[in-house]
Design a protein around this motif. Structure first.
Motif, PDB file in Angstrom:
ATOM      1  N   CYS A 139       0.859  -1.174   0.000  1.00  0.00           N
ATOM      2  CA  CYS A 139       0.000   0.000   0.000  1.00  0.00           C
ATOM      3  C   CYS A 139       0.898   1.227   0.000  1.00  0.00           C
ATOM      4  O   CYS A 139       1.796   1.342   0.825  1.00  0.00           O
TER       5      CYS A 139
ATOM      6  N   CYS B  78       0.094   3.311   3.566  1.00  0.00           N
ATOM      7  CA  CYS B  78       0.433   2.858   4.913  1.00  0.00           C
ATOM      8  C   CYS B  78       1.529   1.806   4.924  1.00  0.00           C
ATOM      9  O   CYS B  78       2.060   1.470   5.981  1.00  0.00           O
TER      10      CYS B  78
ATOM     11  N   CYS C 197      -6.044  -2.650   0.379  1.00  0.00           N
ATOM     12  CA  CYS C 197      -5.027  -2.699   1.419  1.00  0.00           C
ATOM     13  C   CYS C 197      -5.444  -3.732   2.467  1.00  0.00           C
ATOM     14  O   CYS C 197      -6.618  -3.848   2.812  1.00  0.00           O
TER      15      CYS C 197
ATOM     16  N   CYS D  41      -7.462   1.136   6.360  1.00  0.00           N
ATOM     17  CA  CYS D  41      -6.901   1.921   5.242  1.00  0.00           C
ATOM     18  C   CYS D  41      -7.751   1.726   4.001  1.00  0.00           C
ATOM     19  O   CYS D  41      -8.057   0.602   3.617  1.00  0.00           O
TER      20      CYS D  41
ATOM     21  N   SER E  53      -6.920   2.905   0.981  1.00  0.00           N
ATOM     22  CA  SER E  53      -6.080   3.277  -0.155  1.00  0.00           C
ATOM     23  C   SER E  53      -6.374   2.400  -1.360  1.00  0.00           C
ATOM     24  O   SER E  53      -6.715   1.235  -1.223  1.00  0.00           O
TER      25      SER E  53
END
Ligand SMILES: [Zn+2]
Ligand SMILES: [Zn+2]
Length: 1235
Positions: A1081, A1084, A1093, A1098, A1100
């Motif tokens: 990711c 993070c 992710c 998260c 993302s």
């Protein structure tokens, strides 16, 4: 009077009052000058005046023009302070119509206001009786005013005239004189008040007039007879005044022949105003004489008996002039720029037809491009003056696009009536195409053969008051014999200096001198033509030759940028040239967001001044010190710009630093580096988003100049620089005199000392005290809680400050005059040397850039005789407790520091990078030098705000908060030796010049050893970074100038005192210990699996692929464990782009895969039968990977840890053996040519 008024009994009261005023004016101003032979009474004269006035008003009007006042000339000059026009014959409607028309043509100007004034006077050729100066004057009993006329006749000389329509242009009183002045422009021809004279005596029978052809033959015979010559005027020179003799020349022509006529007789010089080119004239009583000034050539010269007569068959000269369009077949550019049909070729006058190719190429070595010279053509031109470009320089604009340069002609009285709106006709004028980028494309340049004739006066008021005296620019033109192109550049330069440096640094009267020096500097390689101007040749010789015959095409083209222009350009360029992807290393595709944004945080661009503009650039400014930034600055009236001046290494080991003498010098720079540093705050999730600029949340830049002392060219030295230059010169002569007897030398020296004293008398007496010191070292400038403060109330304030360790040589000295940077006297160094500390606080930090370790300085406190002010004291901190430190001196803001020697001696020795890295005895605080190969901005610790934020923001709003950088500093002498230096830039003014490629001197840095046994350095509050050599982003990118050394692994592992940090290795890949492939990711850093992710919190959607491999490499002498990272693994596995992409796709499903060697096999922790795992295992143990390979590596850990115990099998026996720790390397690059 009563008798006179008898004639006007029937007139009204007001008319009678007006009539008596006129009568009184005539009696007082005009009657005294009238010749008694006329036999006129005042009454008769007044009646004559009135009849002319009434005729001018118009016959149908019977009333008297009572609104018009009769003014005497002295009243006119004293009362009329603004330009005006007056006309008896114009109706108001006519005036308004004219004014409207003129204002429409040139909207920038207003029409001349109308005033009702009656003007009557005598037309004369001088300001007073018996004085002739070749100019028409209007005179009465009380005064005289010069005047210009469009056409005039010799018959008008000495006659009482009434002037129906005219302009009056007041002018600035000449300096010192304080007398009001101005001139008249007579629009309508004057009207004779007194009756015509009985006869006109031409002084010789016109029937005997000989043609030009005969006269030319006569010139060859040199006979001494007086003849009468007639012909057409082909050229008229301006009126010249040379060694108190005033004269002008004419060239008369007839068909192919021409004859020069010299008019030297004072009383004939007004002819200059009455003849014009193209007119047929006849001059009587001329004789042949030889002209000494012109190689004994023969000319015709007028005598006292000569008369000028316009020829009977008078041609209207303008008709045959404005015939055809100029045709210049040899010039290909004609059609593109020939200024319309107004350019006319003066048919009989093409004496400048040199049919040779009119373009020559000469090499001026100062610029790489050759400078072209060109022949100019002589033309005639008719046009309207639309602008006065530079009255002082004699530069005008005609028809909105053509330039007119009158600088090669003597200055005309009253500026020749050349105001915006004036119509002029030019004859024999040089046509120049693109002589200078700082002038219109076409410039018409007048020389001594050219004539400028006003054909219509301007009805506009321009506010220009031409001085009518030779300007310093024109004087410079004459003295230096400048060509037209150079002169135009000089005018441009003069304007620029006036605007940017005058009056603060350059006095008004010095502007031209400074401009001249800059011109010299720009044309330094141009061979100076020392040939003086030959005025007779220029005016008379038939193959015309003058300084304008040839000219340079657009040269000099050097552009003078103001400091503001330069700053604006840099501030624009820094972002215009920005390409985010080019700022990133090749591995950017594998970077997480954090890594990516970190590498975008700082970048820099450098541009050479010569590359910043299509034309060569020159910077002109004054050097000063900045107390805000603690830097050197270049400034003019537009802006200031920080500068980084580095030392120059001239002729071997001599190092020249910037000295105090440079402060206040007006300098110019042709070569320097423009540095633009970018700072960005970005939040790009990954490299795929680089095109979305919305992820850039903040950006700013720092721009400054970088140069060496040797790049500075002095245009105007400071007082200290003058002293320094003078003393250098003296030293040289002293050395030359070494052969002479010492006695004599002594005498010379004594004489000089006397000189000094003599000079000192002139200088104002200022008592002062001084101290000589040598700088040992200095700290960096930083915000500090100043330990010493002269005002108690501010004792806790953070202030910019630094401390310098110095050795004072001798005692404090008293002076009657400021010794500035004069040579040290013996008494100054008598006495003990003492170590002391100098504290530079607040404004005094400005001295920082000119203090160099090893140099000698004189510290001066002015306006005091108290030697104790410069005495250093031991600080008592609290309760009388004294610190165990050297005595301290707090530098006062008013004190001055002067450099005495700009060469360093006894510079404290510093270490090399290799010594810092490997010396076991290295102290904790080290000073060393090196070259920056890389600069990385360290992530700021979010949460901890910089401690001095408030102060820094107050001082400079764009200061980079909490900026810390890591510099990779290389040993310039030993490639492969480099050290990481952590520098905290947040606690002081920004340090410019920390660019890759820059040489550095790092003073007082802390040497540390990391857990991995790597040596690194970090800055301390006492540390000081000095940039000593220029870096440029282009050359220094990626680091080493020379390739790192070739290393044998055995040698590298065993380590020596000169252990390498970076080296090249050629060896065999024994096995792949492990290979890890993963999608991460980018926000993070967690594993990214199947499009999302793995961290639940998260959201993302962007991921980057990362890979790492650990490989054993062996080269026969030893082995090493080499780490490969994302960007090198593809090359290690010898995959092409498609295969590498495919591999990444396969990993995407699970997000993570790792294979490693266990025993002789490659294996994986899970799913060993997975095809991807099997492929990787197979690939890693194949001969494709286990091959001969050539690498550039960096040592991962500098000093390896403990020895390892390892099991070794030999047949059936197992041994446990102690091995030296494996050499751990990180691969920077795989050389593909290894096979
Ligand atoms: Zn000429
Ligand atoms: Zn994430």
């Amino acid at each position: 009077m009563e008798e006179f008024l008898e004639h006007f009994k029937e007139r009204t009261r007001s008319e009678q009052r007006w009539l008596s005023d006129v009568f009184e004016g005539v009696r007082r101003q005009l009657y005294p000058l009238i010749s008694s032979s006329m036999g006129l009474t005042v009454e008769q004269l007044t009646l004559a005046v009135l009849s002319k006035v009434q005729r001018a008003v118009g016959s149908e009007v019977t009333s008297l023009p009572v609104s018009y006042r009769l003014l005497s000339l002295s009243e006119l000059t004293h009362q009329q302070h603004t330009a005006c026009c007056s006309s008896l014959s114009w109706s108001s409607a006519h005036y308004r119509e004219q004014a409207r028309k003129a204002e429409r043509a040139l909207p920038d100007y207003k029409a001349l206001p109308r005033d009702n004034i009656l003007l009557i006077g005598y037309l004369c050729d001088g300001p007073a009786a018996g004085v002739s100066d070749g100019v028409w004057w209007v005179r009465d009993a009380g005064g005289s005013v010069p005047c210009e006329m469009l056409k005039s006749s010799p018959l008008w000389l000495g006659r009482l005239m009434f002037f129906p329509t005219w302009n009056y242009i007041p002018q600035n009183a000449p300096a010192g004189g304080g007398k009001a002045a101005g001139y008249l422009e007579l629009i309508d021809p004057p009207v004779c008040v007194t009756p015509e004279p009985m006869t006109f005596d031409p002084g010789g029978s016109l029937t005997e007039a000989m043609g030009v052809k005969r006269a030319a033959e006569l010139l060859g015979q040199r006979c001494d007879v007086q003849v009468c010559v007639s012909g057409q005027v082909r050229a008229i020179s301006p009126l010249l005044l040379i060694s108190a003799r005033r004269f002008f020349c004419l060239i008369l022509s007839e068909e192919d022949s021409s004859v020069p006529v010299l008019i030297t007789e004072v009383k004939h010089q007004y002819w200059r105003q009455t003849v014009c080119v193209g007119q047929y004239i006849c001059i009587s009583a001329v004789r042949v004489c030889s002209l000494r000034g012109w190689a004994e050539h023969s000319v015709l010269s007028v005598t006292a008996q000569s008369r000028l007569h316009p020829h009977v068959q008078l041609h209207e000269n303008t008709e045959d002039l404005e015939t055809q369009l100029m045709e210049t077949d040899s010039q290909t550019h004609t059609d593109s720029h020939s200024p319309e049909a107004r350019v006319t070729s003066h048919a009989p006058d093409t004496c400048m037809t040199s049919n040779s190719p009119d373009t020559h190429v000469t090499l001026a070595s100062c610029s790489a491009t050759p400078v072209r010279t060109k022949h100019s053509t002589l033309i005639s031109y008719k046009g309207l003056i639309t602008k006065v470009l530079n009255a002082e320089a004699g530069l005008y604009e005609i028809d909105g696009k053509v330039g007119l340069c009158l600088a090669y002609q003597p200055v005309q009285k009253c500026g020749g009536g050349l105001r915006p709106g004036t119509e002029i006709q030019l004859h024999n004028i040089h046509f120049l195409y693109r002589p200078s980028p700082f002038a219109p494309d076409v410039v018409l340049c007048a020389c001594l053969r050219s004539s400028v004739q006003v054909t219509a006066f301007s009805p506009l008021s321009s506010g220009f008051e031409t001085a009518g005296t030779q300007s310093s620019l024109q004087r410079h033109l004459l003295e230096k014999n400048l060509g037209a192109s150079q002169y135009l550049w000089l005018c441009y330069c003069q304007g620029v200096i006036k605007e940017r440096l005058c009056p603060r640094w350059v006095r008004e009267e010095r502007v031209c001198v400074v401009a001249g020096r800059l011109l010299d500097c720009v044309c330094d390689t141009e061979p100076k033509t020392n040939r003086k101007r030959d005025i007779y040749r220029e005016m008379l010789q038939e193959a015309h030759q003058c300084p304008v015959t040839t000219y340079y095409v657009s040269w000099p083209s050097v552009v003078l940028w103001s400091v503001r222009q330069l700053c604006d350009w840099m501030n624009g360029e820094v972002w215009a040239s920005l390409s985010l992807s080019s700022l990133l290393p090749p591995a950017a595709t594998h970077m997480t967001g954090v890594e990516l944004n970190a590498s975008l945080a700082w970048s820099a661009d450098t541009v050479s001044l010569t590359k910043a503009h299509s034309q060569p650039l020159l910077l002109v400014g004054v050097l000063e010190l900045s107390s805000v930034y603690g830097t050197l600055q270049l400034r003019d009236q537009t802006q200031t710009l920080n500068c980084l001046c580095v030392e120059t290494d001239q002729s071997g080991a001599r190092i020249t630093n910037i000295s105090t003498a440079w402060l206040g010098c007006l300098v110019c720079l042709r070569h320097c580096t423009l540095v633009m540093e970018r700072f960005m705050k970005t939040h790009f999730p990954s490299w795929k988003h680089l095109d979305q600029t919305s992820y850039i949340t903040h950006k700013h830049c720092r721009v400054y100049l970088q140069f060496c002392v040797s790049d500075l060219i002095i245009i105007s030295p400071s007082a200290a620089m003058s002293i320094s230059l003078m003393e250098k010169k003296r030293d040289q002569t002293d050395r030359r005199e070494d052969g002479e007897t010492s006695n004599r030398r002594e005498a010379v020296k004594r004489g000089r000392d006397d000189d000094d004293d003599a000079q000192s008398v002139k200088r104002p007496l200022t008592s002062c005290v001084s101290l000589i010191f040598r700088l040992q070292s200095k700290q960096g400038v930083m915000f500090r809680n100043s330990s010493v403060s002269n005002t108690r109330s501010h004792s806790h304030k953070l202030q910019l400050s630094f401390t310098a360790r110095v050795t004072s040589l001798g005692d404090v000295q008293c002076w009657n005059i400021d010794p500035k940077n004069r040579k040290m006297q013996e008494r100054e160094t008598d006495g003990q040397n003492t170590e002391m500390e100098m504290h530079f606080v607040d404004l005094c930090v400005r001295w920082f850039p000119i203090l160099h370790p090893g140099s000698l300085y004189r510290l001066i406190a002015l306006n005091t005789k108290d030697v104790s002010v410069l005495k250093a004291e031991s600080i008592s901190v609290r309760g009388g407790v004294k610190l165990l430190s050297n005595p301290t001196l707090l530098i006062n803001n008013q004190w001055k520091i002067n450099t005495l020697t700009d060469t360093q001696s006894d510079v404290p020795a510093v270490m090399t990078v290799s010594e810092v890295l490997h010396s076991s005895s290295a102290p904790e605080i080290v000073s060393f030098y090196g070259v920056i190969s890389q600069r990385i901005t360290l992530q700021e610790d979010t949460g901890t705000k910089p401690s001095v934020q408030s102060v820094t923001v107050a001082k400079d709003s764009s200061v980079e908060e909490g900026l810390k950088v890591r510099l990779t500093v290389q040993d310039p002498e030993a490639s492969g030796q480099m050290i990481q230096v952590y520098v905290d830039l947040s606690c002081g003014p920004y340090t410019p010049g920390l660019l890759p490629g820059a040489s550095l001197l790092l003073n007082d840095f802390q040497r540390k050893v990391s857990k991995a046994c790597n040596v690194y350095c970090r800055s301390l509050p006492i540390s000081c970074v000095t940039v000593t050599g220029l870096g440029s982003v282009g050359s220094g990118s990626g680091g080493s100038q020379s390739p790192p050394p070739m290393m044998l692994l055995g040698d590298w592992a065993s380590g020596g005192t000169q252990q390498c940090i970076v080296g090249q290795v050629k060896g065999h890949v024994v096995c792949v210990l492990s290979l890890r492939l993963q999608w991460m990711c980018s926000l993070c850093g967690s594993i990214f699996r199947q499009g999302s992710c793995s961290r639940s919190s998260c959201d993302s959607v962007s991921a980057v692929f990362q890979a790492e491999a650990k490989v054993v490499v062996e080269d026969g002498s030893g082995e090493a464990q080499v780490w490969f990272s994302s960007d090198t693994i593809c090359d290690l596995l010898l995959l092409d782009a498609g295969q590498w992409e495919g591999l990444q796709r396969h990993v995407r499903v699970k997000g993570y895969v790792r294979v490693y060697t266990r025993g002789h096999n490659m294996m994986c922790d899970e799913e060993a039968e997975d095809s991807l795992v099997q492929y990787l295992c197979c690939l890693c143990s194949s001969n494709t990977v286990c091959r001969l390979i050539s690498l550039t590596c960096r040592q991962r850990a500098q000093r390896t840890g403990k020895s390892q115990l390892r099991k070794v099998c030999r047949g059936l026996t197992e041994f446990i053996s102690k091995f030296p720790p494996a050499l751990q390397l990180h691969c920077l690059q795989i050389h593909t040519d290894s096979h």
